[in-house]
Motif scaffolding. Structure first.
Motif, PDB file in Angstrom:
ATOM      1  N   ILE A 317     -40.387   4.347 -67.887  1.00 33.37           N
ATOM      2  CA  ILE A 317     -41.688   4.607 -68.502  1.00 33.37           C
ATOM      3  C   ILE A 317     -41.899   6.096 -68.721  1.00 33.37           C
ATOM      4  CG2 ILE A 317     -44.190   4.427 -68.203  1.00 33.37           C
ATOM      5  CD1 ILE A 317     -43.697   1.895 -66.546  1.00 33.37           C
ATOM      6  N   GLY A 318     -41.538   6.883 -67.702  1.00 34.69           N
ATOM      7  CA  GLY A 318     -41.801   8.326 -67.738  1.00 34.69           C
ATOM      8  C   GLY A 318     -40.897   9.121 -68.642  1.00 34.69           C
ATOM      9  N   MET A 319     -39.813   8.519 -69.134  1.00 39.52           N
ATOM     10  CA  MET A 319     -38.911   9.252 -70.023  1.00 39.52           C
ATOM     11  C   MET A 319     -38.882   8.687 -71.439  1.00 39.52           C
ATOM     12  SD  MET A 319     -35.711  10.297 -67.530  1.00 39.52           S
ATOM     13  CE  MET A 319     -35.185  11.593 -68.659  1.00 39.52           C
ATOM     14  N   ILE A 320     -38.883   7.372 -71.546  1.00 35.99           N
ATOM     15  CA  ILE A 320     -38.846   6.775 -72.886  1.00 35.99           C
ATOM     16  C   ILE A 320     -40.221   6.865 -73.550  1.00 35.99           C
ATOM     17  CG2 ILE A 320     -38.507   4.639 -74.183  1.00 35.99           C
ATOM     18  CD1 ILE A 320     -36.318   3.894 -72.254  1.00 35.99           C
ATOM     19  N   PHE A 407     -37.739  17.735 -82.235  1.00 37.03           N
ATOM     20  CA  PHE A 407     -38.333  16.631 -81.479  1.00 37.03           C
ATOM     21  C   PHE A 407     -37.336  15.486 -81.290  1.00 37.03           C
ATOM     22  CE2 PHE A 407     -41.881  18.935 -81.128  1.00 37.03           C
ATOM     23  CZ  PHE A 407     -42.895  18.853 -82.069  1.00 37.03           C
ATOM     24  N   TYR A 408     -36.530  15.207 -82.315  1.00 37.06           N
ATOM     25  CA  TYR A 408     -35.519  14.156 -82.192  1.00 37.06           C
ATOM     26  C   TYR A 408     -34.513  14.489 -81.092  1.00 37.06           C
ATOM     27  CZ  TYR A 408     -36.498  10.957 -86.052  1.00 37.06           C
ATOM     28  OH  TYR A 408     -37.047   9.982 -86.855  1.00 37.06           O
ATOM     29  N   ILE A 409     -34.085  15.730 -81.046  1.00 39.88           N
ATOM     30  CA  ILE A 409     -33.110  16.138 -80.026  1.00 39.88           C
ATOM     31  C   ILE A 409     -33.709  16.003 -78.630  1.00 39.88           C
ATOM     32  CG2 ILE A 409     -31.807  18.097 -79.106  1.00 39.88           C
ATOM     33  CD1 ILE A 409     -31.476  19.065 -81.998  1.00 39.88           C
ATOM     34  N   VAL A 415     -34.109   9.856 -73.638  1.00 36.03           N
ATOM     35  CA  VAL A 415     -33.645   8.467 -73.638  1.00 36.03           C
ATOM     36  C   VAL A 415     -32.300   8.361 -72.933  1.00 36.03           C
ATOM     37  CG1 VAL A 415     -32.883   6.561 -75.101  1.00 36.03           C
ATOM     38  CG2 VAL A 415     -34.946   7.844 -75.700  1.00 36.03           C
ATOM     39  N   PHE A 416     -31.408   9.305 -73.215  1.00 35.35           N
ATOM     40  CA  PHE A 416     -30.102   9.293 -72.552  1.00 35.35           C
ATOM     41  C   PHE A 416     -30.267   9.399 -71.041  1.00 35.35           C
ATOM     42  CE2 PHE A 416     -26.692  11.786 -70.581  1.00 35.35           C
ATOM     43  CZ  PHE A 416     -25.606  10.948 -70.820  1.00 35.35           C
ATOM     44  N   PHE A 419     -31.579   6.022 -69.437  1.00 36.38           N
ATOM     45  CA  PHE A 419     -30.594   4.952 -69.310  1.00 36.38           C
ATOM     46  C   PHE A 419     -29.467   5.316 -68.351  1.00 36.38           C
ATOM     47  CE2 PHE A 419     -32.118   1.643 -71.880  1.00 36.38           C
ATOM     48  CZ  PHE A 419     -32.801   2.184 -72.953  1.00 36.38           C
ATOM     49  N   PHE A 420     -29.106   6.586 -68.303  1.00 33.50           N
ATOM     50  CA  PHE A 420     -28.067   7.017 -67.366  1.00 33.50           C
ATOM     51  C   PHE A 420     -28.540   6.800 -65.926  1.00 33.50           C
ATOM     52  CE2 PHE A 420     -24.146   9.332 -66.719  1.00 33.50           C
ATOM     53  CZ  PHE A 420     -24.281   9.841 -65.433  1.00 33.50           C
ATOM     54  N   PHE A 421     -29.795   7.172 -65.671  1.00 35.42           N
ATOM     55  CA  PHE A 421     -30.352   6.964 -64.329  1.00 35.42           C
ATOM     56  C   PHE A 421     -30.422   5.484 -63.994  1.00 35.42           C
ATOM     57  CE2 PHE A 421     -32.840   8.043 -60.647  1.00 35.42           C
ATOM     58  CZ  PHE A 421     -33.673   6.953 -60.464  1.00 35.42           C
ATOM     59  N   THR A 422     -30.873   4.679 -64.945  1.00 31.33           N
ATOM     60  CA  THR A 422     -31.010   3.239 -64.714  1.00 31.33           C
ATOM     61  C   THR A 422     -29.675   2.603 -64.357  1.00 31.33           C
ATOM     62  OG1 THR A 422     -32.890   3.115 -66.239  1.00 31.33           O
ATOM     63  CG2 THR A 422     -31.744   1.057 -65.742  1.00 31.33           C
ATOM     64  N   LEU A 423     -28.613   3.071 -64.976  1.00 32.76           N
ATOM     65  CA  LEU A 423     -27.289   2.482 -64.748  1.00 32.76           C
ATOM     66  C   LEU A 423     -26.659   2.920 -63.430  1.00 32.76           C
ATOM     67  CD1 LEU A 423     -25.757   2.757 -68.341  1.00 32.76           C
ATOM     68  CD2 LEU A 423     -26.496   0.672 -67.169  1.00 32.76           C
TER      69      LEU A 423
END
Length: 442
Positions: A317-320, A407-409, A415-416, A419-423
Protein backbone atom coordinates in the motif's frame (compact mmCIF):
# COMPACT_ATOMS: atom_id res chain seq x y z
CA UNK A 1 2.86 -24.47 19.26
CA UNK A 2 0.83 -22.59 16.73
CA UNK A 3 -2.02 -20.25 17.61
CA UNK A 4 -5.36 -22.08 17.18
CA UNK A 5 -7.02 -19.03 15.64
CA UNK A 6 -5.66 -17.23 12.62
CA UNK A 7 -7.07 -14.50 10.39
CA UNK A 8 -8.29 -15.48 6.92
CA UNK A 9 -5.55 -13.63 5.05
CA UNK A 10 -2.41 -14.61 6.91
CA UNK A 11 -1.37 -17.79 5.14
CA UNK A 12 1.67 -16.48 3.30
CA UNK A 13 3.08 -19.88 2.42
CA UNK A 14 6.14 -19.58 4.61
CA UNK A 15 7.41 -22.18 7.00
CA UNK A 16 6.85 -21.41 10.63
CA UNK A 17 4.63 -18.38 9.93
CA UNK A 18 5.43 -16.17 12.94
CA UNK A 19 8.03 -17.20 15.48
CA UNK A 20 7.15 -14.41 17.89
CA UNK A 21 6.18 -16.09 21.16
CA UNK A 22 3.93 -13.28 22.35
CA UNK A 23 1.88 -13.59 19.20
CA UNK A 24 1.45 -17.34 19.54
CA UNK A 25 -0.23 -17.55 22.91
CA UNK A 26 2.85 -17.44 25.14
CA UNK A 27 2.36 -15.84 28.56
CA UNK A 28 2.64 -12.09 28.35
CA UNK A 29 3.12 -9.37 30.93
CA UNK A 30 0.11 -7.23 31.73
CA UNK A 31 0.50 -3.93 29.90
CA UNK A 32 1.51 -0.97 32.05
CA UNK A 33 -0.73 2.13 31.80
CA UNK A 34 -0.04 4.52 28.95
CA UNK A 35 -0.84 7.75 30.80
CA UNK A 36 2.28 9.45 32.22
CA UNK A 37 4.39 6.41 31.36
CA UNK A 38 8.12 6.74 30.80
CA UNK A 39 8.00 4.94 27.45
CA UNK A 40 5.39 7.32 26.02
CA UNK A 41 7.22 10.30 27.46
CA UNK A 42 10.24 9.07 25.51
CA UNK A 43 8.10 8.78 22.37
CA UNK A 44 6.89 12.38 22.77
CA UNK A 45 10.40 13.74 23.34
CA UNK A 46 11.63 11.73 20.35
CA UNK A 47 8.73 13.15 18.32
CA UNK A 48 9.87 16.67 19.24
CA UNK A 49 13.46 15.74 18.46
CA UNK A 50 12.65 14.55 14.94
CA UNK A 51 10.44 17.59 14.52
CA UNK A 52 13.55 19.69 15.17
CA UNK A 53 15.73 17.46 12.99
CA UNK A 54 13.59 17.99 9.91
CA UNK A 55 12.98 21.64 10.64
CA UNK A 56 16.75 22.13 10.68
CA UNK A 57 17.05 20.13 7.48
CA UNK A 58 14.42 21.82 5.30
CA UNK A 59 14.46 25.44 6.48
CA UNK A 60 17.21 26.33 4.02
CA UNK A 61 15.01 25.35 1.07
CA UNK A 62 12.66 28.23 1.96
CA UNK A 63 15.23 30.71 3.18
CA UNK A 64 17.33 30.20 0.04
CA UNK A 65 14.61 31.83 -2.05
CA UNK A 66 15.00 35.00 -0.02
CA UNK A 67 18.80 34.73 0.08
CA UNK A 68 19.26 34.77 -3.69
CA UNK A 69 19.14 37.91 -5.80
CA UNK A 70 15.86 37.70 -7.72
CA UNK A 71 17.57 38.89 -10.92
CA UNK A 72 19.77 35.77 -10.81
CA UNK A 73 16.85 33.37 -10.63
CA UNK A 74 14.91 34.78 -13.57
CA UNK A 75 14.95 32.22 -16.38
CA UNK A 76 12.83 31.69 -19.44
CA UNK A 77 11.55 28.12 -19.47
CA UNK A 78 8.70 26.34 -21.18
CA UNK A 79 6.85 25.46 -18.01
CA UNK A 80 6.42 29.14 -17.27
CA UNK A 81 4.92 29.65 -20.70
CA UNK A 82 2.71 26.56 -20.56
CA UNK A 83 1.21 27.48 -17.19
CA UNK A 84 1.54 31.26 -17.23
CA UNK A 85 -2.20 31.84 -17.18
CA UNK A 86 -2.55 29.66 -14.07
CA UNK A 87 0.29 31.28 -12.15
CA UNK A 88 -0.42 33.16 -8.95
CA UNK A 89 0.66 36.80 -8.81
CA UNK A 90 4.17 37.32 -7.47
CA UNK A 91 4.16 38.72 -3.92
CA UNK A 92 6.77 41.31 -3.01
CA UNK A 93 8.48 40.33 0.28
CA UNK A 94 7.42 42.46 3.23
CA UNK A 95 11.00 42.68 4.49
CA UNK A 96 14.08 42.84 2.25
CA UNK A 97 16.82 43.65 4.76
CA UNK A 98 18.57 40.29 4.44
CA UNK A 99 21.67 40.20 2.28
CA UNK A 100 21.27 38.83 -1.27
CA UNK A 101 23.71 36.56 -3.11
CA UNK A 102 24.18 36.05 -6.89
CA UNK A 103 23.84 32.26 -6.85
CA UNK A 104 22.55 30.62 -10.02
CA UNK A 105 20.37 27.50 -10.11
CA UNK A 106 23.31 25.12 -10.29
CA UNK A 107 24.97 26.71 -7.26
CA UNK A 108 21.71 26.52 -5.32
CA UNK A 109 21.48 22.83 -6.18
CA UNK A 110 24.94 22.21 -4.75
CA UNK A 111 24.05 24.09 -1.59
CA UNK A 112 20.81 22.18 -1.06
CA UNK A 113 22.38 18.80 -1.81
CA UNK A 114 25.48 19.30 0.35
CA UNK A 115 23.62 18.27 3.50
CA UNK A 116 23.41 14.68 2.26
CA UNK A 117 27.16 14.41 1.69
CA UNK A 118 27.61 14.61 5.43
CA UNK A 119 24.44 12.70 6.23
CA UNK A 120 25.50 9.59 4.33
CA UNK A 121 28.85 9.30 6.13
CA UNK A 122 27.56 8.84 9.69
CA UNK A 123 24.75 6.35 9.08
CA UNK A 124 26.73 3.14 9.61
CA UNK A 125 29.15 4.53 12.25
CA UNK A 126 26.14 5.99 14.06
CA UNK A 127 24.49 2.59 14.33
CA UNK A 128 27.70 0.99 15.58
CA UNK A 129 28.42 3.68 18.17
CA UNK A 130 24.84 3.62 19.41
CA UNK A 131 25.04 -0.14 19.91
CA UNK A 132 28.12 0.37 22.09
CA UNK A 133 27.36 3.46 24.18
CA UNK A 134 23.58 3.85 23.85
CA UNK A 135 21.54 6.31 21.86
CA UNK A 136 20.75 9.10 24.31
CA UNK A 137 23.98 11.09 24.08
CA UNK A 138 24.60 10.22 20.44
CA UNK A 139 21.18 11.45 19.30
CA UNK A 140 21.23 14.43 21.67
CA UNK A 141 24.61 15.73 20.62
CA UNK A 142 23.89 14.96 16.96
CA UNK A 143 20.90 17.29 17.02
CA UNK A 144 22.69 19.82 19.24
CA UNK A 145 25.61 19.99 16.81
CA UNK A 146 23.26 20.55 13.90
CA UNK A 147 21.39 23.26 15.82
CA UNK A 148 24.57 25.13 16.77
CA UNK A 149 25.89 24.98 13.21
CA UNK A 150 22.53 26.28 11.96
CA UNK A 151 23.07 29.44 14.02
CA UNK A 152 26.24 30.10 12.00
CA UNK A 153 24.53 29.76 8.61
CA UNK A 154 24.30 33.55 7.97
CA UNK A 155 28.03 33.92 8.68
CA UNK A 156 28.91 30.99 6.41
CA UNK A 157 26.74 32.40 3.60
CA UNK A 158 28.50 35.73 3.91
CA UNK A 159 31.88 34.01 3.60
CA UNK A 160 30.87 32.37 0.35
CA UNK A 161 29.40 29.28 -1.30
CA UNK A 162 32.24 26.99 -0.21
CA UNK A 163 31.94 27.65 3.54
CA UNK A 164 28.15 27.33 3.34
CA UNK A 165 28.42 23.96 1.59
CA UNK A 166 30.91 22.75 4.20
CA UNK A 167 28.62 23.94 7.00
CA UNK A 168 25.62 22.11 5.56
CA UNK A 169 27.70 18.93 5.11
CA UNK A 170 28.72 19.14 8.76
CA UNK A 171 25.06 19.51 9.72
CA UNK A 172 24.42 16.33 7.77
CA UNK A 173 27.09 14.57 9.83
CA UNK A 174 25.17 15.44 12.99
CA UNK A 175 21.77 14.38 11.68
CA UNK A 176 23.11 11.17 10.18
CA UNK A 177 23.30 9.49 13.58
CA UNK A 178 19.75 10.32 14.67
CA UNK A 179 17.80 7.38 13.26
CA UNK A 180 20.38 4.70 14.21
CA UNK A 181 20.63 6.17 17.72
CA UNK A 182 16.86 6.22 18.16
CA UNK A 183 16.62 2.62 16.96
CA UNK A 184 19.17 1.59 19.55
CA UNK A 185 17.12 3.25 22.29
CA UNK A 186 13.85 1.67 21.23
CA UNK A 187 15.44 -1.77 21.30
CA UNK A 188 15.52 -1.34 25.09
CA UNK A 189 12.28 0.61 25.54
CA UNK A 190 9.52 -0.62 23.21
CA UNK A 191 7.33 -3.56 24.33
CA UNK A 192 6.76 -5.78 21.28
CA UNK A 193 3.01 -5.24 20.96
CA UNK A 194 3.35 -1.47 21.35
CA UNK A 195 6.31 -0.97 19.07
CA UNK A 196 4.40 0.21 16.00
CA UNK A 197 2.56 2.84 18.04
CA UNK A 198 5.64 4.05 19.92
CA UNK A 199 7.93 4.31 16.91
CA UNK A 200 5.25 5.74 14.67
CA UNK A 201 4.69 8.50 17.23
CA UNK A 202 8.39 9.27 17.59
CA UNK A 203 9.29 9.25 13.89
CA UNK A 204 6.12 11.10 12.89
CA UNK A 205 7.81 14.22 14.24
CA UNK A 206 9.87 14.25 11.06
CA UNK A 207 6.78 14.69 8.90
CA UNK A 208 5.20 17.33 11.11
CA UNK A 209 8.53 19.15 11.34
CA UNK A 210 8.49 19.46 7.57
CA UNK A 211 4.84 20.52 7.49
CA UNK A 212 5.27 23.29 10.03
CA UNK A 213 8.80 24.51 9.35
CA UNK A 214 8.25 25.20 5.65
CA UNK A 215 5.40 27.73 6.01
CA UNK A 216 6.84 29.07 9.27
CA UNK A 217 10.16 29.75 7.54
CA UNK A 218 8.27 31.63 4.85
CA UNK A 219 6.47 33.74 7.45
CA UNK A 220 9.75 34.56 9.18
CA UNK A 221 11.32 35.58 5.88
CA UNK A 222 8.30 37.70 5.03
CA UNK A 223 8.02 39.68 8.25
CA UNK A 224 11.67 39.66 9.38
CA UNK A 225 14.43 38.35 7.12
CA UNK A 226 16.00 35.03 6.22
CA UNK A 227 18.70 35.14 8.92
CA UNK A 228 16.06 34.74 11.64
CA UNK A 229 14.98 31.42 10.15
CA UNK A 230 18.29 29.90 11.20
CA UNK A 231 18.39 31.69 14.55
CA UNK A 232 14.89 30.52 15.47
CA UNK A 233 15.32 26.85 14.58
CA UNK A 234 18.86 26.72 15.94
CA UNK A 235 17.72 27.97 19.34
CA UNK A 236 14.75 25.57 19.22
CA UNK A 237 17.18 22.69 18.77
CA UNK A 238 19.28 23.80 21.75
CA UNK A 239 16.16 24.07 23.94
CA UNK A 240 15.12 20.54 22.92
CA UNK A 241 18.59 19.23 23.79
CA UNK A 242 18.27 20.53 27.36
CA UNK A 243 14.94 18.71 27.79
CA UNK A 244 16.34 15.54 26.24
CA UNK A 245 19.40 15.36 28.48
CA UNK A 246 17.35 16.15 31.56
CA UNK A 247 14.41 13.79 31.04
CA UNK A 248 15.66 10.82 28.99
CA UNK A 249 17.69 7.73 29.83
CA UNK A 250 19.11 4.99 27.61
CA UNK A 251 17.27 2.12 29.29
CA UNK A 252 14.32 1.59 31.66
CA UNK A 253 16.76 0.36 34.31
CA UNK A 254 18.52 3.73 34.45
CA UNK A 255 15.42 5.92 34.30
CA UNK A 256 14.82 7.92 37.50
CA UNK A 257 11.07 8.44 37.14
CA UNK A 258 9.81 5.15 35.73
CA UNK A 259 7.54 3.11 37.98
CA UNK A 260 8.68 -0.32 39.10
CA UNK A 261 5.62 -1.85 37.44
CA UNK A 262 6.32 -0.26 34.04
CA UNK A 263 10.00 -1.16 34.20
CA UNK A 264 9.20 -4.80 34.85
CA UNK A 265 6.58 -4.78 32.10
CA UNK A 266 9.05 -3.49 29.48
CA UNK A 267 11.92 -5.74 30.56
CA UNK A 268 9.82 -8.90 30.77
CA UNK A 269 8.08 -8.26 27.44
CA UNK A 270 11.39 -7.80 25.63
CA UNK A 271 12.85 -10.88 27.27
CA UNK A 272 10.02 -13.07 25.89
CA UNK A 273 9.92 -11.63 22.32
CA UNK A 274 12.07 -12.09 19.22
CA UNK A 275 11.27 -8.99 17.17
CA UNK A 276 11.57 -5.26 17.03
CA UNK A 277 10.66 -2.51 14.65
CA UNK A 278 11.26 0.89 13.24
CA UNK A 279 9.51 3.36 11.17
CA UNK A 280 10.98 5.73 9.02
CA UNK A 281 10.24 7.22 7.52
CA UNK A 282 3.50 16.28 5.45
CA UNK A 283 0.67 16.22 7.67
CA UNK A 284 -1.25 13.48 5.88
CA UNK A 285 1.75 11.16 6.15
CA UNK A 286 2.05 12.00 9.83
CA UNK A 287 -1.56 11.00 10.46
CA UNK A 288 -1.19 7.91 8.31
CA UNK A 289 1.85 6.78 10.28
CA UNK A 290 -0.05 7.03 13.56
CA UNK A 291 -3.13 5.22 12.23
CA UNK A 292 -1.21 2.54 10.35
CA UNK A 293 0.84 1.79 13.44
CA UNK A 294 -2.32 1.18 15.44
CA UNK A 295 -3.79 -0.95 12.65
CA UNK A 296 -0.64 -3.05 12.28
CA UNK A 297 -0.50 -3.89 15.97
CA UNK A 298 -4.20 -4.77 15.97
CA UNK A 299 -3.76 -7.10 13.00
CA UNK A 300 -0.93 -8.91 14.77
CA UNK A 301 -2.24 -8.92 18.35
CA UNK A 302 -6.02 -9.30 17.87
CA UNK A 303 -6.38 -10.93 14.46
CA UNK A 304 -3.24 -13.09 14.66
CA UNK A 305 -1.86 -11.96 11.32
CA UNK A 306 1.76 -13.03 10.95
CA UNK A 307 4.44 -10.36 11.13
CA UNK A 308 5.56 -10.88 7.54
CA UNK A 309 1.97 -10.74 6.23
CA UNK A 310 1.40 -7.37 7.90
CA UNK A 311 4.73 -6.04 6.64
CA UNK A 312 3.90 -7.05 3.06
CA UNK A 313 0.41 -5.54 3.12
CA UNK A 314 1.55 -2.18 4.44
CA UNK A 315 4.58 -2.07 2.14
CA UNK A 316 2.48 -2.71 -0.97
CA UNK A 317 0.00 0.00 0.00
CA UNK A 318 2.74 2.42 1.02
CA UNK A 319 4.76 2.05 -2.18
CA UNK A 320 2.35 1.25 -4.99
CA UNK A 321 -0.26 3.78 -3.82
CA UNK A 322 2.16 6.72 -4.00
CA UNK A 323 3.44 5.50 -7.39
CA UNK A 324 -0.08 5.62 -8.87
CA UNK A 325 -0.78 9.15 -7.68
CA UNK A 326 2.70 10.32 -8.63
CA UNK A 327 2.12 9.27 -12.23
CA UNK A 328 -1.36 10.79 -12.16
CA UNK A 329 0.13 14.10 -11.02
CA UNK A 330 2.02 14.30 -14.30
CA UNK A 331 -1.21 14.30 -16.33
CA UNK A 332 -3.27 17.03 -14.73
CA UNK A 333 -1.80 19.83 -16.82
CA UNK A 334 -1.73 23.16 -15.03
CA UNK A 335 -4.40 22.37 -12.45
CA UNK A 336 -2.31 23.26 -9.40
CA UNK A 337 -5.03 22.38 -6.90
CA UNK A 338 -5.33 18.88 -8.29
CA UNK A 339 -1.53 18.55 -8.40
CA UNK A 340 -1.31 19.44 -4.72
CA UNK A 341 -4.12 16.98 -3.93
CA UNK A 342 -2.46 14.11 -5.82
CA UNK A 343 0.96 14.72 -4.30
CA UNK A 344 -0.59 15.00 -0.83
CA UNK A 345 -2.37 11.66 -1.30
CA UNK A 346 0.84 10.13 -2.62
CA UNK A 347 2.82 11.28 0.40
CA UNK A 348 0.05 10.28 2.80
CA UNK A 349 -0.09 6.73 1.47
CA UNK A 350 3.67 6.54 1.89
CA UNK A 351 3.05 6.65 5.63
CA UNK A 352 1.91 3.02 5.48
CA UNK A 353 5.53 2.04 4.94
CA UNK A 354 6.26 3.02 8.53
CA UNK A 355 4.58 -0.26 9.53
CA UNK A 356 5.89 -2.10 6.46
CA UNK A 357 9.42 -2.46 5.16
CA UNK A 358 10.96 0.17 7.45
CA UNK A 359 10.15 -2.01 10.44
CA UNK A 360 11.34 -5.27 8.94
CA UNK A 361 15.05 -5.17 9.72
CA UNK A 362 14.03 -4.78 13.35
CA UNK A 363 11.86 -7.89 13.04
CA UNK A 364 14.69 -9.99 11.63
CA UNK A 365 17.63 -8.67 13.70
CA UNK A 366 16.61 -6.62 16.76
CA UNK A 367 20.05 -6.83 18.36
CA UNK A 368 21.59 -5.12 15.34
CA UNK A 369 18.79 -2.63 14.75
CA UNK A 370 20.96 0.49 14.87
CA UNK A 371 23.66 -0.92 12.61
CA UNK A 372 21.19 -2.25 10.05
CA UNK A 373 19.31 1.03 9.91
CA UNK A 374 22.62 2.79 9.38
CA UNK A 375 23.34 0.54 6.39
CA UNK A 376 19.88 0.81 4.82
CA UNK A 377 19.60 4.53 5.48
CA UNK A 378 23.01 5.02 3.89
CA UNK A 379 21.72 3.54 0.64
CA UNK A 380 18.44 5.38 1.13
CA UNK A 381 20.36 8.65 1.25
CA UNK A 382 21.90 8.17 -2.19
CA UNK A 383 18.73 9.27 -4.07
CA UNK A 384 18.80 12.52 -2.12
CA UNK A 385 22.28 13.13 -3.50
CA UNK A 386 21.88 12.03 -7.11
CA UNK A 387 18.16 12.72 -7.53
CA UNK A 388 18.45 16.48 -8.13
CA UNK A 389 21.25 15.93 -10.63
CA UNK A 390 19.31 13.29 -12.58
CA UNK A 391 16.09 15.31 -12.48
CA UNK A 392 17.97 18.35 -13.77
CA UNK A 393 19.45 16.39 -16.67
CA UNK A 394 16.05 14.94 -17.57
CA UNK A 395 14.30 18.33 -17.54
CA UNK A 396 16.53 20.69 -19.53
CA UNK A 397 13.51 22.72 -20.70
CA UNK A 398 11.34 22.23 -17.60
CA UNK A 399 8.37 21.06 -19.65
CA UNK A 400 5.46 19.06 -18.32
CA UNK A 401 6.36 16.11 -20.56
CA UNK A 402 9.90 16.03 -19.19
CA UNK A 403 8.59 15.94 -15.64
CA UNK A 404 6.25 13.10 -16.58
CA UNK A 405 9.37 11.08 -17.36
CA UNK A 406 10.81 11.89 -13.95
CA UNK A 407 7.58 10.80 -12.26
CA UNK A 408 7.52 7.55 -14.25
CA UNK A 409 11.05 6.70 -13.14
CA UNK A 410 10.25 7.44 -9.49
CA UNK A 411 7.06 5.38 -9.68
CA UNK A 412 8.87 2.46 -11.33
CA UNK A 413 11.45 2.40 -8.54
CA UNK A 414 8.64 2.33 -5.99
CA UNK A 415 6.82 -0.55 -7.70
CA UNK A 416 10.01 -2.55 -8.11
CA UNK A 417 10.87 -2.10 -4.44
CA UNK A 418 7.38 -3.14 -3.35
CA UNK A 419 7.41 -6.40 -5.29
CA UNK A 420 11.02 -7.19 -4.42
CA UNK A 421 10.20 -6.85 -0.72
CA UNK A 422 7.04 -8.92 -1.08
CA UNK A 423 8.96 -11.76 -2.71
CA UNK A 424 12.02 -11.92 -0.47
CA UNK A 425 11.18 -10.44 2.94
CA UNK A 426 11.14 -12.53 6.13
CA UNK A 427 9.26 -11.96 9.36
CA UNK A 428 11.27 -13.89 11.96
CA UNK A 429 14.51 -13.20 13.75
CA UNK A 430 17.24 -14.70 11.60
CA UNK A 431 19.71 -17.25 13.00
CA UNK A 432 22.70 -14.97 12.41
CA UNK A 433 21.07 -12.26 14.54
CA UNK A 434 20.46 -14.41 17.62
CA UNK A 435 22.35 -13.46 20.78
CA UNK A 436 21.61 -12.49 24.35
CA UNK A 437 21.51 -8.73 23.73
CA UNK A 438 18.28 -7.33 25.23
CA UNK A 439 17.05 -10.91 25.73
CA UNK A 440 16.15 -11.43 22.07
CA UNK A 441 17.02 -15.15 22.12
CA UNK A 442 14.46 -17.88 21.50
Amino acid sequence: MRSPVRGPAVNDGEEGTDSTPLLRGAPRAEAAPVCCSARYNLAILAFLGFFVVYALRVNLSVALVDMVDSNTTLADNRTSKECAEHSAPVKVPHNQTGKKYPWDAETQGWILGSFFYGYIITQIPGGYIASKIGGKLLLGFGILGTAVLTLFTPIAADLGVGPLIVLRALEGLGEGVTYPAMHAMWSSWAPPLERSKLLSISYAGAQLGTVISLPLSGIICYYMNWTYVFYFFGLLGIFWFVLWIWLVSDTPETNRTISHYEKEYIISSLRNQNGFLSALPYFGCWLCMILSGQAADNLRAKWNFSTICVRRIFTLIGMIGPAVFLIAAGYIGCDYSLAVAFLTISTTLGGFCSSGFTINHLDIAPSYAGILLGITNTFGTIPGMVGPVIAKSLTPNNTVREWQTVFYIAAAINVFGAFFFTLFAKGEVQNWALNDHHGHRH
